[in-house]
Write a protein that holds these residues in place. Sequence first.
Motif, PDB file in Angstrom:
ATOM      1  N   TRP A   1     -37.626  57.263  75.322  1.00 25.16           N
ATOM      2  CA  TRP A   1     -37.546  57.333  73.855  1.00 25.16           C
ATOM      3  C   TRP A   1     -36.918  56.063  73.297  1.00 25.16           C
ATOM      4  O   TRP A   1     -37.357  55.559  72.268  1.00 25.16           O
TER       5      TRP A   1
ATOM      6  N   ARG B   1     -39.445  53.192  73.487  1.00 18.27           N
ATOM      7  CA  ARG B   1     -40.548  53.338  72.529  1.00 18.27           C
ATOM      8  C   ARG B   1     -40.069  53.309  71.076  1.00 18.27           C
ATOM      9  O   ARG B   1     -40.882  53.405  70.162  1.00 18.27           O
ATOM     10  N   GLY B   2     -38.759  53.198  70.874  1.00 21.04           N
ATOM     11  CA  GLY B   2     -38.237  53.118  69.513  1.00 21.04           C
ATOM     12  C   GLY B   2     -38.038  54.450  68.827  1.00 21.04           C
ATOM     13  O   GLY B   2     -37.797  54.500  67.620  1.00 21.04           O
ATOM     14  N   HIS B   3     -38.131  55.539  69.565  1.00 18.83           N
ATOM     15  CA  HIS B   3     -37.919  56.864  68.971  1.00 18.83           C
ATOM     16  C   HIS B   3     -36.440  57.171  68.775  1.00 18.83           C
ATOM     17  O   HIS B   3     -36.094  57.994  67.931  1.00 18.83           O
TER      18      HIS B   3
ATOM     19  N   LEU C   1     -38.950  65.323  65.126  1.00 25.71           N
ATOM     20  CA  LEU C   1     -40.184  64.674  65.574  1.00 25.71           C
ATOM     21  C   LEU C   1     -40.851  65.475  66.679  1.00 25.71           C
ATOM     22  O   LEU C   1     -42.063  65.698  66.665  1.00 25.71           O
TER      23      LEU C   1
ATOM     24  N   ARG D   1     -49.110  62.647  68.176  1.00 25.00           N
ATOM     25  CA  ARG D   1     -48.182  61.789  68.906  1.00 25.00           C
ATOM     26  C   ARG D   1     -46.904  61.609  68.100  1.00 25.00           C
ATOM     27  O   ARG D   1     -46.921  61.591  66.875  1.00 25.00           O
TER      28      ARG D   1
ATOM     29  N   ALA E   1     -45.110  58.987  67.644  1.00 25.85           N
ATOM     30  CA  ALA E   1     -45.118  57.770  66.830  1.00 25.85           C
ATOM     31  C   ALA E   1     -45.797  58.027  65.483  1.00 25.85           C
ATOM     32  O   ALA E   1     -45.345  57.545  64.447  1.00 25.85           O
ATOM     33  N   THR E   2     -46.865  58.808  65.484  1.00 23.13           N
ATOM     34  CA  THR E   2     -47.569  59.141  64.250  1.00 23.13           C
ATOM     35  C   THR E   2     -46.691  59.996  63.347  1.00 23.13           C
ATOM     36  O   THR E   2     -46.599  59.747  62.142  1.00 23.13           O
TER      37      THR E   2
ATOM     38  N   ARG F   1     -43.413  60.105  63.411  1.00 23.23           N
ATOM     39  CA  ARG F   1     -42.299  59.263  62.957  1.00 23.23           C
ATOM     40  C   ARG F   1     -42.713  58.437  61.745  1.00 23.23           C
ATOM     41  O   ARG F   1     -41.982  58.343  60.766  1.00 23.23           O
ATOM     42  N   GLN F   2     -43.903  57.850  61.783  1.00 22.71           N
ATOM     43  CA  GLN F   2     -44.384  57.065  60.646  1.00 22.71           C
ATOM     44  C   GLN F   2     -44.507  57.941  59.408  1.00 22.71           C
ATOM     45  O   GLN F   2     -44.143  57.529  58.311  1.00 22.71           O
TER      46      GLN F   2
ATOM     47  N   GLU G   1     -41.010  58.638  58.057  1.00 20.61           N
ATOM     48  CA  GLU G   1     -40.438  57.452  57.416  1.00 20.61           C
ATOM     49  C   GLU G   1     -41.032  57.253  56.032  1.00 20.61           C
ATOM     50  O   GLU G   1     -40.329  56.898  55.090  1.00 20.61           O
TER      51      GLU G   1
END
Length: 94
Positions: free
Chosen positions: A39, A42-44, A67, A77, A79-80, A82-83, A86
Amino acid sequence: MIADDCIVAPSATVEDCDLLSIADVVAATGVSRQTVHGWIQRGHLPIATDDGPAHFKRADVRRLQELRRHASSSNMRMATIRQWLETKDAHRPH
């Protein structure tokens, strides 16, 4: 669930309160240390400390748990998700 105790590095300020160690994150999320390190890579999960052992803001761990819930319930996913979060936070009134 994350415990209410507070880990604070000697150089920390009040703003840095509620810092959790990797072991705390593992216990709170029920995943392995390797997963936590993934994590981070990957920037989580951003590291909140600059020196010494890595510690994480309680709010960031809670956000990561959110998340994970969204990702597992929506089959998307992280990352999706998280975006999306944000973007949602950027439009929230301060």
